[in-house]
Design a protein around this motif. Structure first.
Motif, PDB file in Angstrom:
ATOM      1  N   GLU A 135       0.866  -1.167   0.000  1.00  0.00           N
ATOM      2  CA  GLU A 135       0.000   0.000   0.000  1.00  0.00           C
ATOM      3  C   GLU A 135       0.913   1.229   0.000  1.00  0.00           C
ATOM      4  N   THR A 136       1.492   1.529  -1.152  1.00  0.00           N
ATOM      5  CA  THR A 136       2.501   2.583  -1.245  1.00  0.00           C
ATOM      6  C   THR A 136       1.875   3.913  -1.654  1.00  0.00           C
ATOM      7  N   ASP A 137       2.483   4.998  -1.179  1.00  0.00           N
ATOM      8  CA  ASP A 137       2.092   6.346  -1.592  1.00  0.00           C
ATOM      9  C   ASP A 137       3.232   6.917  -2.417  1.00  0.00           C
ATOM     10  N   GLU A 138       3.031   6.920  -3.724  1.00  0.00           N
ATOM     11  CA  GLU A 138       4.102   7.288  -4.647  1.00  0.00           C
ATOM     12  C   GLU A 138       4.213   8.802  -4.811  1.00  0.00           C
ATOM     13  N   ILE A 139       5.420   9.252  -5.099  1.00  0.00           N
ATOM     14  CA  ILE A 139       5.643  10.654  -5.454  1.00  0.00           C
ATOM     15  C   ILE A 139       5.730  10.691  -6.972  1.00  0.00           C
ATOM     16  N   LYS A 140       4.624  11.054  -7.586  1.00  0.00           N
ATOM     17  CA  LYS A 140       4.465  10.899  -9.033  1.00  0.00           C
ATOM     18  C   LYS A 140       5.000  12.104  -9.807  1.00  0.00           C
ATOM     19  N   ASN A 141       5.547  11.809 -10.979  1.00  0.00           N
ATOM     20  CA  ASN A 141       5.901  12.837 -11.966  1.00  0.00           C
ATOM     21  C   ASN A 141       6.695  13.993 -11.357  1.00  0.00           C
ATOM     22  N   THR A 142       7.678  13.642 -10.551  1.00  0.00           N
ATOM     23  CA  THR A 142       8.496  14.686  -9.922  1.00  0.00           C
ATOM     24  C   THR A 142       9.939  14.594 -10.409  1.00  0.00           C
ATOM     25  N   PRO A 143      10.595  15.706 -10.668  1.00  0.00           N
ATOM     26  CA  PRO A 143      11.982  15.674 -11.151  1.00  0.00           C
ATOM     27  C   PRO A 143      12.960  15.257 -10.054  1.00  0.00           C
ATOM     28  N   ILE A 144      13.988  14.532 -10.455  1.00  0.00           N
ATOM     29  CA  ILE A 144      15.025  14.063  -9.531  1.00  0.00           C
ATOM     30  C   ILE A 144      16.392  14.326 -10.159  1.00  0.00           C
ATOM     31  N   ARG A 145      17.426  14.268  -9.324  1.00  0.00           N
ATOM     32  CA  ARG A 145      18.784  14.474  -9.798  1.00  0.00           C
ATOM     33  C   ARG A 145      19.708  13.445  -9.173  1.00  0.00           C
ATOM     34  N   ILE A 146      20.580  12.866 -10.008  1.00  0.00           N
ATOM     35  CA  ILE A 146      21.614  11.944  -9.531  1.00  0.00           C
ATOM     36  C   ILE A 146      22.957  12.642  -9.636  1.00  0.00           C
ATOM     37  N   SER A 147      23.739  12.578  -8.553  1.00  0.00           N
ATOM     38  CA  SER A 147      25.041  13.237  -8.514  1.00  0.00           C
ATOM     39  C   SER A 147      26.124  12.222  -8.184  1.00  0.00           C
ATOM     40  N   LEU A 148      27.199  12.228  -8.985  1.00  0.00           N
ATOM     41  CA  LEU A 148      28.361  11.395  -8.698  1.00  0.00           C
ATOM     42  C   LEU A 148      29.485  12.225  -8.103  1.00  0.00           C
ATOM     43  N   GLU A 173      31.043  16.726  -8.364  1.00  0.00           N
ATOM     44  CA  GLU A 173      30.686  18.085  -8.771  1.00  0.00           C
ATOM     45  C   GLU A 173      30.538  18.215 -10.280  1.00  0.00           C
ATOM     46  N   ASP A 174      31.179  17.302 -11.023  1.00  0.00           N
ATOM     47  CA  ASP A 174      31.171  17.415 -12.483  1.00  0.00           C
ATOM     48  C   ASP A 174      30.068  16.597 -13.144  1.00  0.00           C
ATOM     49  N   ILE A 175      29.578  15.535 -12.480  1.00  0.00           N
ATOM     50  CA  ILE A 175      28.607  14.648 -13.114  1.00  0.00           C
ATOM     51  C   ILE A 175      27.272  14.718 -12.383  1.00  0.00           C
ATOM     52  N   GLY A 176      26.258  15.240 -13.062  1.00  0.00           N
ATOM     53  CA  GLY A 176      24.901  15.284 -12.545  1.00  0.00           C
ATOM     54  C   GLY A 176      23.927  14.873 -13.636  1.00  0.00           C
ATOM     55  N   ILE A 177      22.989  13.994 -13.307  1.00  0.00           N
ATOM     56  CA  ILE A 177      22.039  13.463 -14.284  1.00  0.00           C
ATOM     57  C   ILE A 177      20.629  13.738 -13.772  1.00  0.00           C
ATOM     58  N   GLN A 178      19.778  14.259 -14.638  1.00  0.00           N
ATOM     59  CA  GLN A 178      18.410  14.558 -14.232  1.00  0.00           C
ATOM     60  C   GLN A 178      17.435  13.554 -14.826  1.00  0.00           C
ATOM     61  N   GLY A 179      16.366  13.298 -14.086  1.00  0.00           N
ATOM     62  CA  GLY A 179      15.321  12.396 -14.548  1.00  0.00           C
ATOM     63  C   GLY A 179      13.997  12.792 -13.924  1.00  0.00           C
ATOM     64  N   LYS A 180      13.002  11.893 -14.059  1.00  0.00           N
ATOM     65  CA  LYS A 180      11.672  12.194 -13.546  1.00  0.00           C
ATOM     66  C   LYS A 180      10.960  10.891 -13.212  1.00  0.00           C
ATOM     67  N   THR A 181      10.202  10.895 -12.120  1.00  0.00           N
ATOM     68  CA  THR A 181       9.423   9.713 -11.780  1.00  0.00           C
ATOM     69  C   THR A 181       8.178   9.633 -12.655  1.00  0.00           C
ATOM     70  N   ASP A 182       7.637   8.415 -12.789  1.00  0.00           N
ATOM     71  CA  ASP A 182       6.437   8.244 -13.602  1.00  0.00           C
ATOM     72  C   ASP A 182       5.186   8.255 -12.722  1.00  0.00           C
ATOM     73  N   HIS A 183       4.061   7.801 -13.272  1.00  0.00           N
ATOM     74  CA  HIS A 183       2.791   7.860 -12.542  1.00  0.00           C
ATOM     75  C   HIS A 183       2.722   6.885 -11.381  1.00  0.00           C
ATOM     76  N   GLU A 184       3.702   5.964 -11.290  1.00  0.00           N
ATOM     77  CA  GLU A 184       3.765   5.053 -10.146  1.00  0.00           C
ATOM     78  C   GLU A 184       4.937   5.377  -9.224  1.00  0.00           C
ATOM     79  N   GLY A 185       5.601   6.496  -9.481  1.00  0.00           N
ATOM     80  CA  GLY A 185       6.718   6.901  -8.645  1.00  0.00           C
ATOM     81  C   GLY A 185       8.051   6.293  -9.035  1.00  0.00           C
ATOM     82  N   TYR A 186       8.061   5.445 -10.065  1.00  0.00           N
ATOM     83  CA  TYR A 186       9.309   4.824 -10.506  1.00  0.00           C
ATOM     84  C   TYR A 186      10.116   5.786 -11.382  1.00  0.00           C
ATOM     85  N   TYR A 187      11.425   5.602 -11.374  1.00  0.00           N
ATOM     86  CA  TYR A 187      12.268   6.313 -12.336  1.00  0.00           C
ATOM     87  C   TYR A 187      13.242   5.319 -12.948  1.00  0.00           C
ATOM     88  N   LEU A 188      13.629   5.592 -14.168  1.00  0.00           N
ATOM     89  CA  LEU A 188      14.651   4.823 -14.865  1.00  0.00           C
ATOM     90  C   LEU A 188      15.596   5.820 -15.506  1.00  0.00           C
TER      91      LEU A 188
END
Length: 334
Positions: free
Chosen positions: A55-68, A70-85
């Motif tokens: 019974e999960t409460d997803e954070i849908k369609n929200t932007p996220i950022r991955i950081s490795l 200071e030089d490498i940052g990757i942006q993405g977004k969750t889908d309607h179920e809160g998943y991101y790829l």
């Protein structure tokens, strides 16, 4: 009188991913934190925790950022179920690897207008595996009834239900000798090969942390765990559509075109069919197929018949892990 419920804090879960020196491939999910304690005892607590997982409460369609760094940052977004790829070409990933090939990163919410408290100062850890240059092959293994007793072939799946709901991950029992065999495969014949291990299952992503804890407690080699979404259980599959497990395995083969693999599963469900089809799609890249025997005579007979006329790849029906170890030694895998 009005009752105000305190809203749960937000979190991002990063499932262990895999990639290459220039390919970043990571999944995860943004959810409200339900404060699941995998160590809780008692049937009621276990039942509550199982309910929270699904019974999960997803954070849908929200932007996220991955950081490795200071030089490498990757942006993405969750889908309607809160998943991101995140599946991006990124140069220079190998410089972030440790000796086993793991790349650490942090992931965070980008939306500052969520107006909700966020756990861990909005810095959530994740890891991605890049196979070592010393690796001679990879291992792709099923989980259910291959390394973990699940009762997947039981009538109406009742054993699966009982084991998942009423047994803590730390109390689940692996199949005898499985962890030792996987460590030998990971180390390889030379003892320092760091051959990657990938774990695949038909189980939903909701059980990711449960299965991750089981593998850790029972000292299995660390590796990506690849599951599927709950929506895929409800979705009506087209006749020509492949199982999610097969899609995941195909993606691994495509990600590492120069690598060969050992495939490990069980005789209870569709592993035999999937592995034979994979070996045909990728000729000369499957080094061996090991299938655990299950206590179902009809299914065992079916699998035996499948492999009767299929002699191009070493195949073993495994009753005891020591049989697989002996076969692997004979073939120079360990």
């Amino acid at each position: 009188m009005k009752v105000f419920w305190k809203k749960d804090k937000l979190q991002i879960i990063a499932f262990n991913g895999y990639g290459t020196s220039n390919r970043f491939y990571v999944r995860g999910r943004a959810l409200e934190d339900e404060n699941i304690d995998l160590g809780h005892k008692g049937a009621f607590k276990l039942l509550v925790n199982t309910w929270k997982r699904f019974e999960t409460d997803e954070i849908k369609n929200t932007p996220i950022r991955i950081s490795l760094d200071e030089d490498i940052g990757i942006q993405g977004k969750t889908d309607h179920e809160g998943y991101y790829l995140i599946n991006e070409k990124v140069e220079g990933l190998s410089k972030h690897m440790n000796e086993e090939g793991w790349v650490k990163f942090e992931i965070s919410f980008l939306d500052t207008n969520l107006k909700r408290e966020i756990l861990r100062q909005n810095r959530f850890p994740g890891e991605m595996l890049i196979p070592s240059q010393t690796a001679r092959f990879g291992v792709i293994s099923d989980i259910d009834d291959t390394i973990l007793h699940t009762g997947v072939v039981s009538s109406l799946k009742w054993k699966v239900l009982i084991n998942t709901i009423f047994t803590r991950a730390i109390n689940r029992k692996p199949l005898e000798g499985a962890a030792d065999f996987y460590h030998q495969l990971h180390q390889g014949k030379e003892g320092n090969e760091a051959n990657p291990i990938f774990y695949v299952s038909h189980s939903p992503w909701n059980l990711y942390r449960y299965l991750e804890l089981f593998l850790t407690v029972n000292k299995f080699p660390k590796g990506p765990i690849l599951l599927r979404s709950m929506s895929s259980f409800r979705r009506r599959r087209r006749e020509d559509d492949k199982p999610q497990k097969q899609k995941e395995i195909t993606n691994i083969f495509n990600t590492y075109p120069e690598m060969s693999f050992i495939l490990i599963g069980d005789s209870g469900e569709r592993d035999a069919d999937i592995y034979i089809e994979i070996s045909k799609l990728f000729p000369n890249r499957v080094k061996a197929i090991y299938l655990r025997s299950v206590s179902n005579a009809r299914r065992m007979a079916r699998v035996s018949n499948l492999f009767k006329g299929y002699k191009s790849i070493p195949f073993l029906m495994v009753n005891k892990t020591k049989e697989a170890i002996a076969h692997a030694k004979k073939n120079g895998f360990i």
